[in-house]
Design a protein around this motif. Structure first.
Motif, PDB file in Angstrom:
ATOM      1  N   GLN A 193       1.151  -1.306  -0.250  1.00 46.09           N
ATOM      2  CA  GLN A 193      -0.193  -0.322   0.300  1.00 46.09           C
ATOM      3  C   GLN A 193       0.650   0.973  -0.089  1.00 46.09           C
ATOM      4  N   LEU A 194       0.787   2.114  -0.920  1.00 41.48           N
ATOM      5  CA  LEU A 194       1.561   3.462  -1.305  1.00 41.48           C
ATOM      6  C   LEU A 194       0.737   4.305  -0.267  1.00 41.48           C
ATOM      7  N   LYS A 195       1.569   5.526  -0.592  1.00 39.02           N
ATOM      8  CA  LYS A 195       1.754   6.817  -0.065  1.00 39.02           C
ATOM      9  C   LYS A 195       2.290   8.066  -0.169  1.00 39.02           C
ATOM     10  N   ALA A 196       1.968   8.986  -0.334  1.00 38.74           N
ATOM     11  CA  ALA A 196       2.487   9.970  -0.379  1.00 38.74           C
ATOM     12  C   ALA A 196       2.926  10.768   0.921  1.00 38.74           C
ATOM     13  N   VAL A 197       4.161  10.720   2.201  1.00 45.70           N
ATOM     14  CA  VAL A 197       4.331  10.980   2.808  1.00 45.70           C
ATOM     15  C   VAL A 197       5.100  12.458   3.468  1.00 45.70           C
ATOM     16  N   SER A 198       5.084  13.012   4.305  1.00 42.76           N
ATOM     17  CA  SER A 198       6.050  14.185   5.073  1.00 42.76           C
ATOM     18  C   SER A 198       7.294  13.316   5.598  1.00 42.76           C
ATOM     19  N   PRO A 214       8.656  15.487   0.454  1.00 45.17           N
ATOM     20  CA  PRO A 214       7.997  14.634   0.043  1.00 45.17           C
ATOM     21  C   PRO A 214       8.648  12.953   0.163  1.00 45.17           C
ATOM     22  N   ALA A 215       8.216  12.301   0.198  1.00 44.64           N
ATOM     23  CA  ALA A 215       8.948  10.586   0.472  1.00 44.64           C
ATOM     24  C   ALA A 215       7.692  10.035   0.101  1.00 44.64           C
ATOM     25  N   LEU A 216       8.023   8.688  -0.683  1.00 43.88           N
ATOM     26  CA  LEU A 216       6.612   8.073  -0.367  1.00 43.88           C
ATOM     27  C   LEU A 216       7.034   6.431   0.937  1.00 43.88           C
ATOM     28  N   THR A 239      11.684   9.577  -3.393  1.00 47.66           N
ATOM     29  CA  THR A 239      11.960   9.398  -5.087  1.00 47.66           C
ATOM     30  C   THR A 239      12.319  11.011  -6.287  1.00 47.66           C
ATOM     31  N   HIS A 243      11.652   6.314  -9.127  1.00 41.55           N
ATOM     32  CA  HIS A 243      10.416   5.829  -9.041  1.00 41.55           C
ATOM     33  C   HIS A 243       9.932   4.152  -8.783  1.00 41.55           C
ATOM     34  N   TYR A 244       8.773   4.281  -8.260  1.00 41.76           N
ATOM     35  CA  TYR A 244       8.030   3.134  -8.306  1.00 41.76           C
ATOM     36  C   TYR A 244       7.818   2.366  -9.908  1.00 41.76           C
TER      37      TYR A 244
ATOM     38  N   LEU B 194       5.730   5.943 -10.142  1.00 41.90           N
ATOM     39  CA  LEU B 194       5.378   6.773  -9.205  1.00 41.90           C
ATOM     40  C   LEU B 194       6.525   7.211  -8.314  1.00 41.90           C
ATOM     41  N   ALA B 196       6.738  10.379  -5.120  1.00 38.59           N
ATOM     42  CA  ALA B 196       6.101  11.750  -4.291  1.00 38.59           C
ATOM     43  C   ALA B 196       6.661  12.894  -4.338  1.00 38.59           C
ATOM     44  N   TYR B 244      -2.667   3.369  -2.688  1.00 40.01           N
ATOM     45  CA  TYR B 244      -2.306   3.182  -4.025  1.00 40.01           C
ATOM     46  C   TYR B 244      -2.043   1.278  -4.229  1.00 40.01           C
TER      47      TYR B 244
END
Lengths: 249, 249
Positions: A193-198, A214-216, A239, A243-244, B194, B196, B244
């Motif tokens: 499960q991927l999210k963008a976070v600080s 920002p980080a994945l 990233t 990239h993913y 993807l 971030a 995601y």
DNA sequence: AAGTGGTCTAGACCACTTC
DNA sequence: AAGTGGTCTAGACCACTTC
């Protein structure tokens, strides 16, 4: 001759709907993989031998093995044989490691252990790893770098009973290989499960970046051949140059 | 009887290595899909009919159709027949739309067009979509919302010659369905990258959030049945309540 | 009852690897 | 030459859907 009834009895599946012969053969062969009858990298008996032993046609064995190859459990090589899939770096890289350099190159990052501890699982770990109360977990925190530049911090939780003694071992780069070789545990699939976070303060320090960047965040649960939770890993990735990669069809 | 030589000649593949019969059958059937011989949702002729027509055994047709089903190009239903895959919302949702609510629910977001223009492709569009110089592109900017809350801004680029007149059409939520129905263009696979990022000023306004907030950038290239670039779409997603989902085996 | 895809078998031959 | 998986055929029968 169709022996599906007999095999169904052997496998203990009575009238749970229709379960074809090749499926039963597949399940029996997977059971043998779980039991470690053949080690990773070793060849299975030939189709003809398996067919004779299991009392089915070669075609049915073929269909079972083809299904297992599609699941990446075995590797088939024309002229050579069928082999138990291995968890070497190359396979991990293409099957489970989806971070790719923006130039298209794949590099398996080096790892450095930042911390390791063993403790009773907390509520989140119990829920994610489906653990009984009071089960202990091994927690590992690692920093991963590519070309010397830190790009990932990861926090790993493992059920201690599944990996006795791991906490005292030298940990290699490729943990899945270790799980397979030393503990007979095969990671067969993962759910990410991927999210963008600080990036938080702590992770920022480890990654040599500023807090708030920002980080994945990749929250990954790894499952065994029997679909039991094996490892919970939360990675925070920079990233900027990576990239993913997700290919869908 | 093995007619692979004849079919190889028909398909124009002389001695480019070994190319099995079922592969040639698959390629011929895909050609018919590209040519629109059968529309999405329509049934193909039965295995027996196709086998007779193509002069191969039913087993060979079956192997070709099974391969096509694995590629999501056709759908097979026991007792009913084999159908050309449709690009309905449900399929898109599970095959190409990987954003899932943190509660596990999948919701297909509503779309609102923020802007649309047609212009000569810039260098990035030419490179990504593999366009000749001076080819025109249709650019679409949309805001996508779930339960009324804006979560995605997307910038889409399409080769104008592939979609004549699209710029003047009413655009539905599900663009892939439109491409298939109105232009005979099937999106068969996508490649997503993807990262971030921090939301920029412009996107922040559209998303009703602050500039600098972390967001997931999804850079997606969609390919046709013939593996030609069809659409380039860059989405910026707020992942506070979404993630995601990537399942690997 | 008729038609569809799904399973299973048996056997021939092919492509490829190893000895 | 021998052994492996890969392809192809023909035919029987099964599960499922439709009429």
């Amino acid at each position: 001759m169709n022996e599906s009834k007999e095999l169904a009895e052997v496998a203990g599946a009575e009238s749970l709907g229709f379960r074809p012969l090749y499926r039963q053969v597949r399940d029996r062969l997977i059971r043998r993989l779980v039991d470690g009858v053949w080690a990773p990298g070793e060849p299975l008996p030939s189709e003809i031998q398996l067919a004779a032993e299991l009392g089915v046609s070669q075609g049915t064995v073929r269909k079972a093995l083809d299904a297992m190859a599609a699941e990446n459990l075995v590797v088939r090589r024309q002229g050579r044989g069928t082999f138990v899939a291995r968890h070497d770096e190359e396979r991990i890289m293409f099957q489970f490691f989806k971070l790719v350099g923006d130039d298209g190159r794949r590099t398996f990052p080096q790892s450095r252990v930042l911390g390791l501890s063993v403790a009773k699982a907390n509520a989140a770990e119990r829920a994610t790893l489906k653990l009984a109360k009071d089960t202990r977990v091994i927690r590992i925190r690692r920093l991963r770098s590519i070309d010397g530049a830190p790009v990932i911090v990861e926090n790993i939780a493992l059920p201690e009973p599944m990996f006795p003694g791991l906490a005292a071992m030298e940990l290699p780069n490729n943990l899945y290989g270790l799980y397979a070789m030393r503990f007979g545990v095969t990671v067969a699939s993962t759910r990410e499960q991927l999210k963008a976070v600080s990036v938080c303060e702590t992770d920022a320090k480890a990654l040599s970046t500023e807090a708030g960047a920002p980080a994945l965040k990749i929250d990954r649960l790894a499952l065994s051949l029997e679909r039991q939770p094996v490892e919970w890993r939360v990675s925070v990735c920079l990233t900027d140059k990576l990239h993913y990669l997700s290919e869908l069809r």
